[in-house]
Design a protein around this motif. Structure first.
Motif, PDB file in Angstrom:
ATOM      1  N   ILE A 184      26.843  59.486  -0.039  1.00  0.00           N
ATOM      2  CA  ILE A 184      26.829  58.244   0.200  1.00  0.00           C
ATOM      3  C   ILE A 184      27.548  57.445  -0.930  1.00  0.00           C
ATOM      4  CG2 ILE A 184      25.337  56.272   0.256  1.00  0.00           C
ATOM      5  CD1 ILE A 184      23.068  58.214   1.068  1.00  0.00           C
ATOM      6  N   ILE A 219      31.467  44.853   2.748  1.00  0.00           N
ATOM      7  CA  ILE A 219      30.220  44.931   2.241  1.00  0.00           C
ATOM      8  C   ILE A 219      30.398  45.775   1.179  1.00  0.00           C
ATOM      9  CG2 ILE A 219      27.780  46.085   2.436  1.00  0.00           C
ATOM     10  CD1 ILE A 219      28.246  45.586   5.388  1.00  0.00           C
ATOM     11  N   CYS A 257      21.298  45.989   3.593  1.00  0.00           N
ATOM     12  CA  CYS A 257      21.869  47.175   4.351  1.00  0.00           C
ATOM     13  C   CYS A 257      20.696  47.595   5.343  1.00  0.00           C
ATOM     14  CB  CYS A 257      21.955  48.256   3.682  1.00  0.00           C
ATOM     15  SG  CYS A 257      22.234  48.333   1.899  1.00  0.00           S
ATOM     16  N   THR A 266      25.648  53.350  14.682  1.00  0.00           N
ATOM     17  CA  THR A 266      25.542  53.240  13.061  1.00  0.00           C
ATOM     18  C   THR A 266      24.835  54.518  12.491  1.00  0.00           C
ATOM     19  OG1 THR A 266      25.322  51.011  13.623  1.00  0.00           O
ATOM     20  CG2 THR A 266      24.792  51.675  11.595  1.00  0.00           C
ATOM     21  N   CYS A 302      21.409  46.859   9.497  1.00  0.00           N
ATOM     22  CA  CYS A 302      22.144  47.800  10.424  1.00  0.00           C
ATOM     23  C   CYS A 302      21.603  49.239  10.254  1.00  0.00           C
ATOM     24  CB  CYS A 302      23.516  47.717  10.067  1.00  0.00           C
ATOM     25  SG  CYS A 302      24.352  46.128  10.557  1.00  0.00           S
ATOM     26  N   MET A 360      32.089  47.674   6.624  1.00  0.00           N
ATOM     27  CA  MET A 360      31.809  48.379   5.477  1.00  0.00           C
ATOM     28  C   MET A 360      32.717  48.097   4.358  1.00  0.00           C
ATOM     29  SD  MET A 360      28.822  49.442   5.639  1.00  0.00           S
ATOM     30  CE  MET A 360      29.025  50.143   3.975  1.00  0.00           C
TER      31      MET A 360
HETATM   32  C1  HEC Z   1      26.484  44.867   9.832  1.00  0.00           C
HETATM   33  C2  HEC Z   1      25.929  46.193   9.581  1.00  0.00           C
HETATM   34  C3  HEC Z   1      26.025  46.872   8.476  1.00  0.00           C
HETATM   35  C4  HEC Z   1      25.492  46.620   7.080  1.00  0.00           C
HETATM   36  C5  HEC Z   1      24.842  45.183   6.796  1.00  0.00           C
HETATM   37  C6  HEC Z   1      25.790  47.845   6.346  1.00  0.00           C
HETATM   38  N1  HEC Z   1      26.330  48.745   7.118  1.00  0.00           N
HETATM   39 FE1  HEC Z   1      26.982  50.473   6.349  1.00  0.00          FE
HETATM   40  N2  HEC Z   1      27.842  51.246   8.189  1.00  0.00           N
HETATM   41  C7  HEC Z   1      27.890  50.152   9.449  1.00  0.00           C
HETATM   42  C8  HEC Z   1      28.453  50.885  10.344  1.00  0.00           C
HETATM   43  C9  HEC Z   1      28.886  50.505  11.721  1.00  0.00           C
HETATM   44  C10 HEC Z   1      29.227  52.096   9.956  1.00  0.00           C
HETATM   45  C11 HEC Z   1      29.908  53.154  10.472  1.00  0.00           C
HETATM   46  C12 HEC Z   1      31.184  52.916  10.009  1.00  0.00           C
HETATM   47  C13 HEC Z   1      32.456  53.700  10.641  1.00  0.00           C
HETATM   48  O1  HEC Z   1      32.572  53.516  11.876  1.00  0.00           O
HETATM   49  O2  HEC Z   1      33.221  54.358   9.947  1.00  0.00           O
HETATM   50  C14 HEC Z   1      28.571  52.202   8.311  1.00  0.00           C
HETATM   51  C15 HEC Z   1      28.744  53.113   7.590  1.00  0.00           C
HETATM   52  C16 HEC Z   1      28.329  53.350   6.336  1.00  0.00           C
HETATM   53  C17 HEC Z   1      28.244  54.481   5.346  1.00  0.00           C
HETATM   54  C18 HEC Z   1      29.105  55.706   5.684  1.00  0.00           C
HETATM   55  C19 HEC Z   1      27.961  56.860   6.215  1.00  0.00           C
HETATM   56  C20 HEC Z   1      28.569  58.209   6.384  1.00  0.00           C
HETATM   57  O3  HEC Z   1      27.860  59.110   6.817  1.00  0.00           O
HETATM   58  O4  HEC Z   1      29.768  58.483   6.165  1.00  0.00           O
HETATM   59  C21 HEC Z   1      27.520  54.261   4.286  1.00  0.00           C
HETATM   60  C22 HEC Z   1      27.467  55.223   3.160  1.00  0.00           C
HETATM   61  C23 HEC Z   1      27.039  52.824   4.394  1.00  0.00           C
HETATM   62  N3  HEC Z   1      27.411  52.204   5.757  1.00  0.00           N
HETATM   63  C24 HEC Z   1      26.130  52.155   3.360  1.00  0.00           C
HETATM   64  C25 HEC Z   1      25.798  50.992   3.690  1.00  0.00           C
HETATM   65  C26 HEC Z   1      24.966  50.335   2.548  1.00  0.00           C
HETATM   66  C27 HEC Z   1      24.789  50.866   1.402  1.00  0.00           C
HETATM   67  C28 HEC Z   1      24.949  48.949   2.944  1.00  0.00           C
HETATM   68  C29 HEC Z   1      24.287  47.929   2.150  1.00  0.00           C
HETATM   69  C30 HEC Z   1      24.998  47.413   1.067  1.00  0.00           C
HETATM   70  C31 HEC Z   1      25.395  48.766   4.240  1.00  0.00           C
HETATM   71  N4  HEC Z   1      26.159  50.271   4.640  1.00  0.00           N
HETATM   72  C32 HEC Z   1      25.493  47.740   5.055  1.00  0.00           C
HETATM   73  C33 HEC Z   1      27.231  48.966   9.519  1.00  0.00           C
HETATM   74  C34 HEC Z   1      26.586  48.298   8.294  1.00  0.00           C
END
Ligand code: HEC
Ligand code: HEC
Length: 187
Positions: free
Chosen positions: A55, A75, A29, A44, A32, A72
């Motif tokens: 979360i 992922i 994670c 992000t 990003c 997401m």
């Molecule tokens: C390639 C980039 C990328 C990776 C790698 C990534 N994320 Fe994200 N994540 C984002 C983005 C961009 C958003 C915003 C999504 C949206 O616009 O709704 C997000 C949103 C989230 C949110 C929502 C946060 C909120 O305040 O609502 C969570 C929780 C989250 N990610 C957890 C994770 C976890 C845990 C991992 C690893 C297992 C991970 N992400 C890997 C790009 C990434």
């Protein structure tokens, strides 16, 4: 709310969240969301100091395709619920993102005023620090804040029980923008 309580009652079947294991599992994670949950990519979200349950719940939403964005969904689909709990515990235990106090003092004051009038803190906490399943807004990226609030307002992002959608319904773009600048200024 019904769905949420079912979620809580199934809790018992799972091992306690393990923040140490979560740190390892969160390595994928970091690219990003940053090493300690403070992202350096515009738009992000920061995950540091977010309530654990918030979360976890959002990861479930992504996994089940009820929330989409940022890739997401794919992922979250690779994670078990135990992984989600451990990762959530890890980020929840990290220091809060640094407040962004620079910029427009007038806009910050306006944002604070609207947030008070709209009772945002009744759910998000006195300092908008989040609680239980309600996300932290303080220190959050303002670009992310604006996008999400617009999506909640339009219904492009469905929330768990409709309370956030109704809180957002009457907000103008200008009010959303001011509250985003206010929220990111909070420690
Ligand atoms: C390639 C980039 C990328 C990776 C790698 C990534 N994320 Fe994200 N994540 C984002 C983005 C961009 C958003 C915003 C999504 C949206 O616009 O709704 C997000 C949103 C989230 C949110 C929502 C946060 C909120 O305040 O609502 C969570 C929780 C989250 N990610 C957890 C994770 C976890 C845990 C991992 C690893 C297992 C991970 N992400 C890997 C790009 C990434
Ligand atoms: C009745 C409780 C409640 C009130 C009042 C409320 N919120 Fe929320 N808010 C929530 C919940 C719950 C979520 C998570 C939504 C979901 O995905 O189910 C949320 C999500 C958000 C998000 C997205 C955060 C993220 O990390 O993705 C923003 C931004 C937000 N709220 C801003 C506000 C603002 C600004 C106000 C005041 C105008 C407000 N909220 C009032 C409960 C509330």
């Amino acid at each position: 709310m019904a769905f949420f309580f079912i979620l809580l009652s199934t809790d018992i079947a799972w091992a306690a969240p393990d923040a140490i294991a979560g740190k390892d599992k969160a390595q994928v994670c970091a690219a990003c969301h940053g090493d300690k949950g403070v992202s350096s990519i515009t738009g992000t979200p920061h995950l540091a100091a977010q309530p654990q349950l918030s979360i976890f719940y959002q990861l479930l939403q992504f996994r089940d395709q009820r929330r989409k964005g940022g890739g997401m969904e794919a992922i979250a689909a690779t994670l078990s619920e135990q992984d989600m709990r451990d990762i959530a515990a890890h980020y929840a235990s990290q220091p809060a993102p640094p407040p962004h106090t620079g910029g427009d003092a007038e806009k910050i004051a306006r944002g604070q005023q609207i947030a008070q009038q709209q009772y945002c803190s009744s759910c998000h906490g006195a300092q908008l620090q989040g609680q239980k399943h309600v996300p932290r807004l303080s220190g959050q990226s303002s670009e992310y804040f604006v996008t999400q609030l617009r999506n909640l307002r339009s219904g492009a992002r469905a929330d768990m029980d409709g309370t956030m959608a109704s809180a957002a319904r009457s907000l103008t773009d200008e009010e959303i923008e001011a509250m985003a600048v206010y929220a990111r200024s909070l420690p």
